[in-house]
Design a protein around this motif. Structure first.
Motif, short mmCIF file in Angstrom:
data_model
loop_
_atom_site.label_atom_id
_atom_site.label_comp_id
_atom_site.label_asym_id
_atom_site.label_seq_id
_atom_site.Cartn_x
_atom_site.Cartn_y
_atom_site.Cartn_z
N HIS A 120 0.83 -1.21 0.00
CA HIS A 120 0.00 0.00 0.00
C HIS A 120 0.87 1.26 0.00
O HIS A 120 0.59 2.22 -0.71
CB HIS A 120 -0.92 0.00 1.22
N GLU A 121 1.92 1.23 0.80
CA GLU A 121 2.83 2.39 0.85
C GLU A 121 3.44 2.65 -0.52
O GLU A 121 3.60 3.80 -0.93
CB GLU A 121 3.93 2.12 1.88
N HIS A 122 3.72 1.60 -1.25
CA HIS A 122 4.41 1.74 -2.53
C HIS A 122 3.46 2.12 -3.67
O HIS A 122 3.82 2.92 -4.54
CB HIS A 122 5.11 0.43 -2.88
N THR A 123 2.25 1.56 -3.66
CA THR A 123 1.32 1.77 -4.79
C THR A 123 0.21 2.75 -4.49
O THR A 123 -0.54 3.11 -5.39
CB THR A 123 0.66 0.43 -5.19
N GLY A 124 0.10 3.16 -3.20
CA GLY A 124 -1.02 4.01 -2.84
C GLY A 124 -2.35 3.27 -2.92
O GLY A 124 -3.41 3.90 -2.94
N GLY A 125 -2.31 1.95 -2.96
CA GLY A 125 -3.53 1.17 -3.03
C GLY A 125 -4.11 1.08 -4.43
O GLY A 125 -5.24 0.62 -4.61
N HIS A 126 -3.33 1.51 -5.45
CA HIS A 126 -3.82 1.43 -6.83
C HIS A 126 -3.97 -0.04 -7.20
O HIS A 126 -2.99 -0.80 -7.24
CB HIS A 126 -2.82 2.11 -7.77
N PRO A 127 -5.20 -0.51 -7.47
CA PRO A 127 -5.41 -1.96 -7.64
C PRO A 127 -4.67 -2.56 -8.83
O PRO A 127 -4.14 -3.68 -8.74
CB PRO A 127 -6.93 -2.10 -7.79
N LEU A 128 -4.59 -1.83 -9.94
CA LEU A 128 -3.91 -2.39 -11.11
C LEU A 128 -2.41 -2.53 -10.86
O LEU A 128 -1.80 -3.57 -11.16
CB LEU A 128 -4.17 -1.52 -12.34
N HIS A 129 -1.80 -1.48 -10.28
CA HIS A 129 -0.38 -1.55 -9.98
C HIS A 129 -0.10 -2.65 -8.94
O HIS A 129 0.89 -3.39 -9.05
CB HIS A 129 0.11 -0.20 -9.45
N ALA A 130 -0.98 -2.74 -7.94
CA ALA A 130 -0.80 -3.77 -6.91
C ALA A 130 -0.87 -5.16 -7.52
O ALA A 130 -0.07 -6.05 -7.18
CB ALA A 130 -1.85 -3.60 -5.82
N ARG A 131 -1.80 -5.37 -8.43
CA ARG A 131 -1.93 -6.70 -9.05
C ARG A 131 -0.69 -7.06 -9.87
O ARG A 131 -0.24 -8.20 -9.88
CB ARG A 131 -3.18 -6.74 -9.94
#
Length: 816
Positions: free
Chosen positions: A154-165
């Motif tokens: 979360h810290e790295h992606t800001g919770g962006h779902p596509l980036h997290a996936r």
């Protein structure tokens, strides 16, 4: 990449309740705008017309038939790409139709003024929370993401779902949870950023490299290269310098710098983080000592995960025994058993008190409980030497937990109290509270344990999140499922937000609470997530319990292959560890499958492992009941039991007494026992419906087909509601054997005459016999005659049963 929907409850509620005519959904590309609109559309009873455009095809394409703008929902997906004339015509068509709800999805700022004026409400989607990332990971096939890994993601992606996936697909979960430094960016982002970097002048690239080493933001003089850097679109101006447009952009730059140059750039700065990176793992005792001091500070602030990551970086820097032991203990506390295993031989050779403790702790997490207990007792007996002031409490905490899983009242109570009394550091105290509370509960003193943990949900409470997990577990065992789920969800959420939690079983117990509450699909998600997290970190200690918890809901759902695989793993690790608690969980998994398959022989075989272990002092630790007695009764071997067994009161005991009575032909007694069991089963939908199934079978044995059908229908409806497909099959089979069907609508009143239906309907409304007679203009004797026939035909004995039947099924020909 398939569409997965997680979270967004607030936005869904807004879409469902807003009175606006036209609304907009905005947000970054890939943030989940379309997924939100599709989830909302799927919930609608009225027609939904969906149109979409894209960059290469601006004409709005309708999915399905052409729209009819009357009492409907219209969704315009990626509306910013749509042809302007077509959008204008559509706006004119809907603006005078208040019964048409329009949802516009896309870059709302790029739409014309006409649409923006019409759009009275809008929402900009944020990233997902860390807790929602855990759920996203599980749904995308990555159930091993831990709360610590989710916090870092979360810290790295800001919770962006596509980036997290993308990162979940590209990185192993251990790196996510326990790595240091910036995470790499997804490949799609890497390609786009590198394309821009290729067009940068060397001095601009040097400025960006230097900034990526410093962090997301860094100070820089305005003008010159900084203006050119902003022009790349990779950074933007902030108060005192520049800022990367996202953590992902910074990550691409950082990881693209060759290692020697990166270390040289770090060496320009004096902070501890930069000095560790500049050292590159070369021996540096002074730096290792400084890391230890900073880690101690973090631990005192209860930031145990950060401390563990920091101390892990000190291991290649130092040969100092004390610093190494501190680092290895911190890693074990954080659940990172895997990275301590290369030091096992070194630990085995360390004969100091702290060395014996850390070696015993590691041995315990590897599932070698007897050996761990011996090592920890030896450490406790050694004279105090160098080491932390509360080492005695740390050792006692582990011994108390061993007491819980070996069901040793003396150890769990004595060592639990000693741990709480001696703890000095907050993170030590938190686990001490956990061990003591669970020990009290297993020893039958659950109320006392809950009183000790009354403030466990208060931030900063001495028990920490470990105590909150303990309270959730104890509430689970005592049947407070709502309280249990609330505590365990809160603990997982706060851990995902960065609070320290060293109890890795929280997700497993949450899954079991959801299973008992009848939320089977959610239970599967959480229990399999717990299993994957334990496997990724090689926490052998947890395997038997977590695999068993994963088997429970899968068995009820009829997922035989998956349930069987988990049960086999639970049994394998129970044998390997030899721990009584593990053996109980393994037996419980087998019994859950046996009951769902209606196989009492299997249940009887599994019950042999429970002898002398279960029940513990707190019977709700499992909902097993008197397994042996139930199985023998179902096998027609009630005579093997001799005199009626002396069973403690509760759900399992009442159910067992009912099955024994039914096997002996004592049907009235059996029904009374099942009624008592149903009261005990009130909080547990699956167990309650199972009692209804047994009640239906008992009625059928008595020849009361109507009563049997009603009980089986009640069971079937509940099994269907919670998704317990295995039990649905059992209920259908019981009905089919009696020539009944329970999976269609029930029509119990069809056999009544019109006059009987009229009397029954008024009785259901609460009228007395005299009032019914006055209403129908007949005598009271006639009413009594008809009611007598109604009771006999429906196989009931009271007006209450008639009212319940009428409210459930309705009476044909009688107005509700």
């Amino acid at each position: 990449m398939r569409e997965v929907f997680v979270g967004r409850e607030t936005e869904l509620t807004w879409l469902a309740t807003t009175r606006a005519h036209v609304v907009g959904i905005d947000g970054e590309p890939g943030i989940g705008k379309t997924a939100l609109a599709r989830r909302f559309a799927a919930s609608q009873d009225r027609p939904v017309f969906w149109a979409a455009a894209d960059e290469h095809e601006p004409e709005l394409a309708w999915e399905g038939p052409e729209p009819v703008f009357r009492d409907c929902v219209v969704v315009l997906d990626d509306a910013h790409w749509a042809d302007r004339d077509q959008l204008g015509a559509l706006r004119l068509a809907v603006r005078r139709r208040p019964d048409v709800f329009v949802v516009v999805v896309g870059d709302l700022g790029a739409l014309g003024d006409g649409w923006r004026r019409l759009m009275t409400e809008r929402v900009t989607l944020p990233g997902l929370s860390a807790g929602e990332l855990i759920r996203l990971a599980a749904l995308c096939g990555h159930p091993e993401l831990s709360p610590a890994g989710a916090a870092r993601l979360h810290e790295h992606t800001g919770g962006h779902p596509l980036h997290a996936r993308h990162l979940l697909d590209e990185l192993d979960p251990h790196t996510l949870a326990y790595g240091s430094g910036p995470l790499p960016a997804p490949r799609s982002v890497v390609t786009a950023v590198r394309d821009r970097l290729r067009r940068c002048a060397p001095e601009v690239r040097a400025l960006l490299d230097a900034g990526s080493v410093q962090g997301r933001r860094w100070a820089v003089v305005v003008g010159g290269e900084s203006d050119a850097a902003v022009a790349t679109g990779l950074v933007r101006r902030t108060g005192k310098g520049l800022e990367f447009t996202s953590a992902l952009v910074r990550s691409v730059l950082y990881h693209d710098i060759p290692e020697p140059r990166r270390r040289a750039l770090h060496a320009r700065h004096d902070s501890l983080r930069h000095r560790i990176a500049a050292a590159g793992g070369a021996p540096d005792e002074a730096l290792a000592a400084e890391i230890a001091r900073e880690a101690t500070r973090l631990q005192r602030d209860s930031r145990t995960q950060e401390a563990a990551v920091l101390l892990a970086q000190s291991l290649p820097l130092t040969g100092d025994r004390g610093l190494r032991l501190a680092a290895l203990e911190a890693m074990l506390v954080a659940g990172d058993l895997a990275r301590t295993l290369p030091f096992r031989g070194w630990l085995a050779a360390d004969r100091s008190r702290r060395g014996r403790y850390v070696y015993g702790y590691q041995t315990l997490l590897m599932g070698q409980v007897a050996e761990a207990r011996a090592l920890l007792l030896h450490a406790l007996d050694l004279e105090a030497d160098e080491g932390p002031a509360d080492l005695d409490a740390r050792i006692a905490s582990q011994l108390a937990v061993i007491g819980v899983v070996t069901v040793s009242d003396h150890d769990m109570i004595t060592f639990g109290a000693r741990a709480v009394a001696g703890a000095r550091e907050p993170w030590v105290a938190a686990f001490a509270w956990f061990a003591r509370a669970l020990g009290l509960a297993v020893a039958g003193r659950g109320a006392e344990a809950l009183e000790l943990l009354a403030s466990a949900d208060t931030p900063g409470a001495p028990a920490g999140l470990d105590g909150l997990v303990a309270r959730g577990v104890i509430r689970l065992w005592r049947g407070d499922l709502d309280g249990s789920c609330a505590d365990l969800r809160l603990a997982v959420h706060r851990a995902a937000e960065g609070e320290p939690l060293r109890v890795g079983q929280a997700l497993g117990f949450l899954g079991e609470a959801l299973y008992r509450r009848g939320e089977l699909a959610e239970a599967v998600l959480h229990t399999e997530l717990a299993v994957a997290d334990a496997q990724d970190n090689e926490r052998v200690w947890d395997y038997a319990m977590l695999h068993a918890q994963a088997a429970y809901p899968l068995a009820a759902m009829g997922e035989w292959a998956r349930a069987g695989a988990h049960a086999e793993e639970s049994a394998r690790w129970a044998r390997a560890t030899g721990v009584p608690a593990a053996r109980v969980y393994a037996a419980a998994a087998a019994i859950a499958i046996a009951r769902a398959r209606d196989d009492p022989s299997w249940a009887l075989a599994a019950s042999t492992d429970l002898a002398g272990i279960y029940p513990a002092g707190e019977p709700g630790t499992h909902l097993l009941g008197a397994v042996r007695e139930e199985a023998l009764a179902q096998l027609g071997r009630a005579g093997d039991l001799g005199d009626p067994p002396d069973l403690p009161d509760g759900l399992g005991a009442s159910r067992a007494r009912g099955l024994i009575a039914m096997a002996r032909g004592e049907h009235e007694r059996a029904l009374a026992c099942f009624a008592e069991a149903r009261v005990h089963a009130a909080p547990f939908p699956l167990e309650r419906a199972f009692v209804d199934l047994l009640t239906g079978r008992c009625h059928l044995l008595r020849g009361r087909s109507k009563a049997g059908e009603r009980a089986l229908r009640a069971a079937y409806r509940e099994f269907e509601r919670i998704g317990a497909r295995a039990y649905q099959d059992l209920t259908r089979a019981a009905a089919r054997d009696a020539g009944l069907a329970v999976d269609g609508p029930g029509r119990p009143f069809d056999d009544l005459t019109p006059a009987e239906r009229a009397v029954a309907g008024l009785a259901c409304d609460g009228l007395t016999n005299r009032e019914i007679a006055d209403r129908l203009v007949v005598s009271v004797k006639t009413v009594e005659f008809h009611l007598g026939h109604v009771f006999r035909r429906l196989d009931i004995s009271s007006r209450r049963e008639l009212r319940e039947l009428g409210s459930a099924a309705g009476i044909p020909g009688v107005a509700p």
